[in-house]
Design a protein around this motif. Structure first.
Motif, mmCIF file in Angstrom:
data_model
loop_
_atom_site.group_PDB
_atom_site.id
_atom_site.type_symbol
_atom_site.label_atom_id
_atom_site.label_comp_id
_atom_site.label_asym_id
_atom_site.label_seq_id
_atom_site.Cartn_x
_atom_site.Cartn_y
_atom_site.Cartn_z
ATOM 1 N N GLU A 194 0.856 -1.180 0.000
ATOM 2 C CA GLU A 194 0.000 0.000 0.000
ATOM 3 C C GLU A 194 0.892 1.230 0.000
ATOM 4 O OE1 GLU A 194 -4.038 0.804 2.118
ATOM 5 O OE2 GLU A 194 -2.438 1.286 3.534
ATOM 6 N N ASN A 195 0.766 2.031 -1.060
ATOM 7 C CA ASN A 195 1.593 3.234 -1.211
ATOM 8 C C ASN A 195 3.078 2.916 -1.085
ATOM 9 O OD1 ASN A 195 -0.749 4.860 -1.443
ATOM 10 N ND2 ASN A 195 -0.899 4.997 0.788
ATOM 11 N N GLY A 196 3.464 1.771 -1.669
ATOM 12 C CA GLY A 196 4.861 1.381 -1.685
ATOM 13 C C GLY A 196 5.354 0.730 -0.406
ATOM 14 N N MET A 197 4.485 0.602 0.598
ATOM 15 C CA MET A 197 4.869 -0.014 1.871
ATOM 16 C C MET A 197 4.220 -1.384 2.003
ATOM 17 S SD MET A 197 4.643 3.166 4.558
ATOM 18 C CE MET A 197 5.124 2.065 5.893
ATOM 19 N N LYS A 198 4.969 -2.341 2.563
ATOM 20 C CA LYS A 198 4.440 -3.679 2.785
ATOM 21 C C LYS A 198 3.720 -3.717 4.123
ATOM 22 C CE LYS A 198 6.503 -7.210 1.133
ATOM 23 N NZ LYS A 198 7.407 -8.362 0.830
ATOM 24 N N ILE A 199 2.433 -4.095 4.086
ATOM 25 C CA ILE A 199 1.597 -4.174 5.280
ATOM 26 C C ILE A 199 1.349 -5.644 5.583
ATOM 27 C CG2 ILE A 199 -0.532 -3.441 6.386
ATOM 28 C CD1 ILE A 199 1.204 -1.123 5.446
ATOM 29 N N GLU A 200 1.792 -6.094 6.764
ATOM 30 C CA GLU A 200 1.608 -7.485 7.145
ATOM 31 C C GLU A 200 0.234 -7.700 7.773
ATOM 32 O OE1 GLU A 200 4.749 -9.023 9.536
ATOM 33 O OE2 GLU A 200 6.327 -8.514 8.086
ATOM 34 N N LEU A 201 -0.304 -8.909 7.581
ATOM 35 C CA LEU A 201 -1.591 -9.288 8.128
ATOM 36 C C LEU A 201 -1.437 -10.538 8.988
ATOM 37 C CD1 LEU A 201 -3.696 -8.868 4.861
ATOM 38 C CD2 LEU A 201 -3.787 -7.362 6.849
ATOM 39 N N SER A 202 -2.208 -10.615 10.049
ATOM 40 C CA SER A 202 -2.178 -11.794 10.907
ATOM 41 C C SER A 202 -2.841 -12.975 10.211
ATOM 42 C CB SER A 202 -2.910 -11.497 12.220
ATOM 43 O OG SER A 202 -3.161 -12.684 12.939
ATOM 44 N N GLU A 203 -2.348 -14.176 10.494
ATOM 45 C CA GLU A 203 -2.942 -15.377 9.917
ATOM 46 C C GLU A 203 -4.399 -15.557 10.345
ATOM 47 O OE1 GLU A 203 -0.560 -18.702 10.988
ATOM 48 O OE2 GLU A 203 1.094 -18.188 9.636
ATOM 49 N N THR A 204 -4.767 -14.975 11.468
ATOM 50 C CA THR A 204 -6.128 -15.120 11.982
ATOM 51 C C THR A 204 -7.055 -13.976 11.560
ATOM 52 O OG1 THR A 204 -5.503 -14.032 14.053
ATOM 53 C CG2 THR A 204 -5.323 -16.434 13.975
ATOM 54 N N SER A 205 -6.544 -13.035 10.769
ATOM 55 C CA SER A 205 -7.396 -11.947 10.278
ATOM 56 C C SER A 205 -8.598 -12.522 9.544
ATOM 57 C CB SER A 205 -6.607 -11.039 9.336
ATOM 58 O OG SER A 205 -5.555 -10.392 9.999
ATOM 59 N N MET A 206 -9.779 -12.007 9.845
ATOM 60 C CA MET A 206 -10.987 -12.472 9.172
ATOM 61 C C MET A 206 -11.177 -11.683 7.880
ATOM 62 S SD MET A 206 -11.861 -14.879 11.136
ATOM 63 C CE MET A 206 -13.473 -15.344 10.481
ATOM 64 N N VAL A 207 -11.567 -12.394 6.834
ATOM 65 C CA VAL A 207 -11.746 -11.740 5.543
ATOM 66 C C VAL A 207 -13.106 -12.082 4.954
ATOM 67 C CG1 VAL A 207 -9.274 -11.675 5.032
ATOM 68 C CG2 VAL A 207 -10.641 -13.622 4.256
ATOM 69 N N SER A 208 -13.576 -11.181 4.126
ATOM 70 C CA SER A 208 -14.809 -11.403 3.380
ATOM 71 C C SER A 208 -14.498 -12.140 2.085
ATOM 72 C CB SER A 208 -15.466 -10.057 3.052
ATOM 73 O OG SER A 208 -16.442 -10.224 2.034
ATOM 74 N N MET A 209 -15.274 -13.189 1.823
ATOM 75 C CA MET A 209 -15.240 -13.866 0.533
ATOM 76 C C MET A 209 -16.548 -13.600 -0.202
ATOM 77 S SD MET A 209 -12.243 -15.044 0.661
ATOM 78 C CE MET A 209 -12.278 -15.915 -0.898
ATOM 79 N N ASN A 210 -17.149 -12.446 0.104
ATOM 80 C CA ASN A 210 -18.418 -12.023 -0.496
ATOM 81 C C ASN A 210 -19.569 -12.965 -0.160
ATOM 82 O OD1 ASN A 210 -17.919 -9.544 -1.597
ATOM 83 N ND2 ASN A 210 -17.494 -10.301 -3.658
ATOM 84 N N MET A 211 -19.625 -13.399 1.084
ATOM 85 C CA MET A 211 -20.795 -14.151 1.556
ATOM 86 C C MET A 211 -21.545 -13.268 2.539
ATOM 87 S SD MET A 211 -21.041 -18.012 3.106
ATOM 88 C CE MET A 211 -22.287 -19.087 2.365
ATOM 89 N N TRP A 212 -22.497 -12.521 2.005
ATOM 90 C CA TRP A 212 -23.204 -11.492 2.759
ATOM 91 C C TRP A 212 -24.676 -11.847 2.940
ATOM 92 C CZ3 TRP A 212 -20.533 -7.417 4.753
ATOM 93 C CH2 TRP A 212 -19.292 -7.112 4.190
#
Length: 296
Positions: A194-212
């Motif tokens: 993001e804007n040339g910077m690497k942003i790390e994410l936790s393995e447990t971060s919850m994400v949307s797979m478009n199931m709404w």
């Protein structure tokens, strides 16, 4: 138009640029099943009786024939088209565009067919039976919107980067923020640029797979925000109007409460051709274990 029960909206208009073809019509099961067939089978078991497909006119004839042959005697089927010229009126000139407008636009094009609670899924994602049951249950409660989410570690590809809606969730299971993160890489650590910077994410971060789990008022809000998007970015060919964009604004500006529930299911999907054997093997095992019939 009276809609007595929740319906399922399947986003099937993607062109599969990284996959190299129409993922939604590709065969993944030994009996000629698409990924959608497994999702529709689960949806029927969960209680859904109507499926609305969002497709493109360029492959409509083959798609409609395929779905009707398999499901017309089991489910009510409706088809709507996501085309770049289907936009609300705005007071600026919008240039011709080839690329679809994004997932929020894909939902918006079903505005004349759906009048009531509805679930949203992608055609090229397998969500799992527990997740589909949970989606239907969320729609039966006349309350806020819901997201059936997955740990990010379970949604990555070994063969390249992916795009995900990364969620921030409070202790009560309410969505605080959702951000569309592009080109997430799995190694050496889960991260995106993001804007040339690497942003790390936790393995447990919850994400949307478009199931709404959504309500019909979503169409009104999506149109309001889509008009603003068109005025601001309508002539940027790479800009897209995503479901998380609408959700984020509804939380910030309308104090909408969005529940986040863990899917409890194993997700399978394909971003690249190299992902296909993994999904084929998984479906074969599920059929051998009796979870699905050999032919649907």
């Amino acid at each position: 138009m009276l809609q007595k029960k929740p319906c399922l909206l399947i986003l099937a208009a993607g062109m599969g640029s990284r996959y190299g073809g129409l993922k939604q019509m590709d065969v993944f099961g030994p009996g000629g099943q698409t990924i959608m067939d497994f999702s529709i089978y689960d949806a029927k078991l969960a209680g859904f009786e109507q499926v609305v497909f969002v497709i493109r006119k360029s492959f409509a004839d083959a798609f409609i024939a395929q779905m009707k042959q398999k499901w017309e005697d089991k489910m009510q089927l409706d088809f709507v088209f996501q085309e770049t010229d289907d936009i609300p009126p705005v007071h600026v000139k919008i240039n011709n565009r080839d690329k679809p407008w994004g997932t929020a636009h894909a939902v918006w094009v079903a505005r004349d067919v759906i009048n009531g609670p509805f679930g949203v899924i992608n055609a090229d994602d397998y969500y799992g039976r527990e997740a589909m049951n949970m989606l239907y249950k969320e729609l039966l409660d006349d309350k806020q919107y819901s997201l059936v989410a997955y740990p990010i570690l379970d949604t990555l590809s070994e063969h390249g980067t992916v795009n995900r809606g990364v969620c921030k969730v409070d202790e009560q299971g309410h969505l605080l923020a959702i951000k569309e993160c592009k080109n997430i890489e799995p190694y050496p650590k889960i991260a995106y640029l993001e804007n040339g910077m690497k942003i790390e994410l936790s393995e447990t971060s919850m994400v949307s797979m478009n199931m709404w789990a959504l309500r019909s008022d979503f169409f009104c809000w999506a149109e309001v925000y889509f008009k603003e998007f068109l005025i601001a970015k309508g002539n940027e060919q790479s800009s897209e109007f995503y479901i998380p964009d609408v959700i984020q604004r509804l939380m910030q500006e309308e104090q909408k409460i969005i529940s986040v529930v863990n899917s409890g299911s194993k997700w399978y999907g394909v971003t690249y051709q190299e992902d296909k054997p993994i999904v084929e093997t998984a479906f074969l095992q599920m059929i051998q274990n009796g979870l699905y019939p050999k032919v649907m």
